[in-house]
Write a protein that holds these residues in place. Structure first.
Motif, PDB file in Angstrom:
ATOM      1  N   HIS A 149       9.227  12.321   3.594  1.00  0.00           N
ATOM      2  CA  HIS A 149      10.286  11.540   2.946  1.00  0.00           C
ATOM      3  C   HIS A 149      11.655  12.179   3.177  1.00  0.00           C
ATOM      4  O   HIS A 149      12.653  11.467   3.356  1.00  0.00           O
ATOM      5  CB  HIS A 149      10.019  11.428   1.444  1.00  0.00           C
TER       6      HIS A 149
ATOM      7  N   CYS B 133       9.471   2.565   2.308  1.00  0.00           N
ATOM      8  CA  CYS B 133       8.216   2.490   3.042  1.00  0.00           C
ATOM      9  C   CYS B 133       7.828   1.017   3.149  1.00  0.00           C
ATOM     10  O   CYS B 133       8.111   0.232   2.238  1.00  0.00           O
ATOM     11  CB  CYS B 133       7.119   3.259   2.313  1.00  0.00           C
TER      12      CYS B 133
ATOM     13  N   TRP C 275      -1.728   7.948   8.356  1.00  0.00           N
ATOM     14  CA  TRP C 275      -0.470   7.356   8.805  1.00  0.00           C
ATOM     15  C   TRP C 275       0.261   6.703   7.642  1.00  0.00           C
ATOM     16  O   TRP C 275      -0.307   5.905   6.900  1.00  0.00           O
ATOM     17  CB  TRP C 275      -0.722   6.325   9.898  1.00  0.00           C
ATOM     18  N   VAL C 276       1.548   7.037   7.519  1.00  0.00           N
ATOM     19  CA  VAL C 276       2.399   6.465   6.474  1.00  0.00           C
ATOM     20  C   VAL C 276       3.660   5.927   7.129  1.00  0.00           C
ATOM     21  O   VAL C 276       4.305   6.611   7.925  1.00  0.00           O
ATOM     22  CB  VAL C 276       2.780   7.516   5.412  1.00  0.00           C
TER      23      VAL C 276
ATOM     24  N   THR D  63       0.838  -1.207   0.000  1.00  0.00           N
ATOM     25  CA  THR D  63       0.000   0.000   0.000  1.00  0.00           C
ATOM     26  C   THR D  63       0.873   1.257   0.000  1.00  0.00           C
ATOM     27  O   THR D  63       0.418   2.329   0.406  1.00  0.00           O
ATOM     28  CB  THR D  63      -0.929   0.018   1.227  1.00  0.00           C
ATOM     29  N   SER D  64       2.109   1.118  -0.445  1.00  0.00           N
ATOM     30  CA  SER D  64       3.069   2.233  -0.486  1.00  0.00           C
ATOM     31  C   SER D  64       3.286   2.853   0.887  1.00  0.00           C
ATOM     32  O   SER D  64       3.544   4.057   1.012  1.00  0.00           O
ATOM     33  CB  SER D  64       2.593   3.313  -1.478  1.00  0.00           C
ATOM     34  N   GLY D  65       3.152   2.036   1.917  1.00  0.00           N
ATOM     35  CA  GLY D  65       3.393   2.492   3.276  1.00  0.00           C
ATOM     36  C   GLY D  65       2.204   3.131   3.955  1.00  0.00           C
ATOM     37  O   GLY D  65       2.243   3.402   5.159  1.00  0.00           O
ATOM     38  N   VAL D  66       1.123   3.381   3.223  1.00  0.00           N
ATOM     39  CA  VAL D  66      -0.044   4.047   3.795  1.00  0.00           C
ATOM     40  C   VAL D  66      -0.871   3.038   4.595  1.00  0.00           C
ATOM     41  O   VAL D  66      -1.224   1.972   4.086  1.00  0.00           O
ATOM     42  CB  VAL D  66      -0.909   4.685   2.694  1.00  0.00           C
TER      43      VAL D  66
ATOM     44  N   ARG E 161      -4.104   1.796   5.866  1.00  0.00           N
ATOM     45  CA  ARG E 161      -5.521   1.949   5.541  1.00  0.00           C
ATOM     46  C   ARG E 161      -6.333   0.865   6.241  1.00  0.00           C
ATOM     47  O   ARG E 161      -5.889  -0.264   6.382  1.00  0.00           O
ATOM     48  CB  ARG E 161      -5.750   1.844   4.029  1.00  0.00           C
TER      49      ARG E 161
ATOM     50  N   LEU F 135      -3.257  11.964   3.774  1.00  0.00           N
ATOM     51  CA  LEU F 135      -3.048  10.517   3.609  1.00  0.00           C
ATOM     52  C   LEU F 135      -3.306   9.743   4.890  1.00  0.00           C
ATOM     53  O   LEU F 135      -3.723   8.591   4.850  1.00  0.00           O
ATOM     54  CB  LEU F 135      -1.616  10.240   3.139  1.00  0.00           C
TER      55      LEU F 135
ATOM     56  N   LEU G 101       3.879  15.014   2.215  1.00  0.00           N
ATOM     57  CA  LEU G 101       4.491  13.706   1.977  1.00  0.00           C
ATOM     58  C   LEU G 101       5.966  13.865   1.609  1.00  0.00           C
ATOM     59  O   LEU G 101       6.821  13.105   2.092  1.00  0.00           O
ATOM     60  CB  LEU G 101       3.754  12.963   0.861  1.00  0.00           C
TER      61      LEU G 101
ATOM     62  N   GLU H 174       5.820   5.483  11.852  1.00  0.00           N
ATOM     63  CA  GLU H 174       4.687   5.976  11.084  1.00  0.00           C
ATOM     64  C   GLU H 174       4.547   7.465  11.350  1.00  0.00           C
ATOM     65  O   GLU H 174       4.518   7.898  12.511  1.00  0.00           O
ATOM     66  CB  GLU H 174       3.391   5.251  11.468  1.00  0.00           C
TER      67      GLU H 174
END
Length: 280
Positions: free
Chosen positions: A135, A229, A219-220, A85-88, A90, A217, A131, A211
């Motif tokens: 990063h 990620c 929490w990533v 989930t690209s680090g997201v 959900r 978005l 975002l 996180e």
């Protein structure tokens, strides 16, 4: 991807203790990025007590053992299906507001040096997206803290790890949390597992990453130790303010004694394992 995990924690006491009590956060979270197919936590000779889901959405179970106890083993194992989930994060139900994770601890407390590091990481990024700024903080940690086992201690602070310039995934995570706080970004410590690859760092035991709460978005996840990620190679267990607060196992013993802990973690790709077994 289907990941199979076996996590064994063995406690040995130099003299029998009268009683042992522990709280376990050893159950993988149910999210859009991971689904538990099968999971069990075995505690030999223990009485299972109350269990509850905390405000952060993580399941906690208590166990007690009446002594005399010389050894105690906790075995968590099972099969989890994961996706990237690209680090997201959900689909993770929690009630604690993100702003609660602007709180520092003794380990992640801010110093002048940490504040300056955050400023350096974000230099020229005033107009950048939330975002991109997150990063940039993670990259700064990756660039300034070299992965080096046995150079730090569990009590090493974020400031000490950044000053020393080396550490393990716990240190990378603490530093990133501190830098995020300096930039007014909520951040928390996450424990879990990671499938090792030839290039991965820090998978000899349960793994850790941060996180950050990114506007728009949620929490990533950011694994500064591995410059990525979290993806389908990761299993998320639980979270907290720092390593101690997020520990999968916490406990107390009744009786003064020296304790030795031996931990082994094996994470395998179930599909590759099945293919290998068919070829034998």
């Amino acid at each position: 991807m289907k990941l199979r995990v076996r996590h064994v924690s063995r406690y040995v006491f130099d003299a029998p203790v009268k009683r042992l009590a522990q709280s376990h956060r050893l159950w993988p979270a149910e999210t859009q990025g991971q689904s538990v197919i099968q999971w069990s936590v075995e505690t030999e000779n223990a009485v299972t007590g109350s269990g509850f889901r905390d405000g952060a959405g993580d399941w906690t179970q208590t166990v007690t053992v009446k002594g005399p106890v010389s050894e105690f083993t906790v075995t968590a194992e099972g099969l989890v299906e994961t996706s990237d989930t690209s680090g997201v994060l959900r689909g993770h139900r929690e009630r604690v507001p993100a702003s609660a994770y602007l709180t520092g601890t003794r380990i992640t407390g801010l110093t002048a040096e940490l504040r300056m590091a955050a400023e350096a990481a974000l230099e020229g990024m005033d107009a950048a997206s939330p975002l991109d700024r997150a990063h940039a903080l993670a990259r700064y940690v990756s660039d300034h803290v070299v992965f080096a086992p046995n150079r730090t201690e569990p009590a090493t602070t974020a400031a000490e790890a950044l000053e020393g310039g080396e550490g393990v995934c716990q240190d990378h995570t603490h530093v990133l949390i501190a830098l995020a706080h300096a930039a007014d970004i909520p951040a928390r410590y996450v424990t879990g597992y990671m499938l090792s690859t030839e290039d991965s760092q820090g998978a000899e035991a349960s793994h850790a990453w941060a996180e950050l709460h990114v506007h728009g978005l949620g929490w990533v996840g950011f694994d500064a130790a591995n410059r990525c990620c979290p993806n389908e190679y990761y299993i998320r267990l639980g979270s907290g303010y720092d390593a101690s607060d997020a520990a999968p196992i916490r406990g107390i013993v009744d009786g003064a004694t020296q304790e030795t802990l031996d931990v082994s973690v094996a994470v395998t790709d179930s599909a590759r394992q099945s293919q290998s077994q068919r070829q034998q």
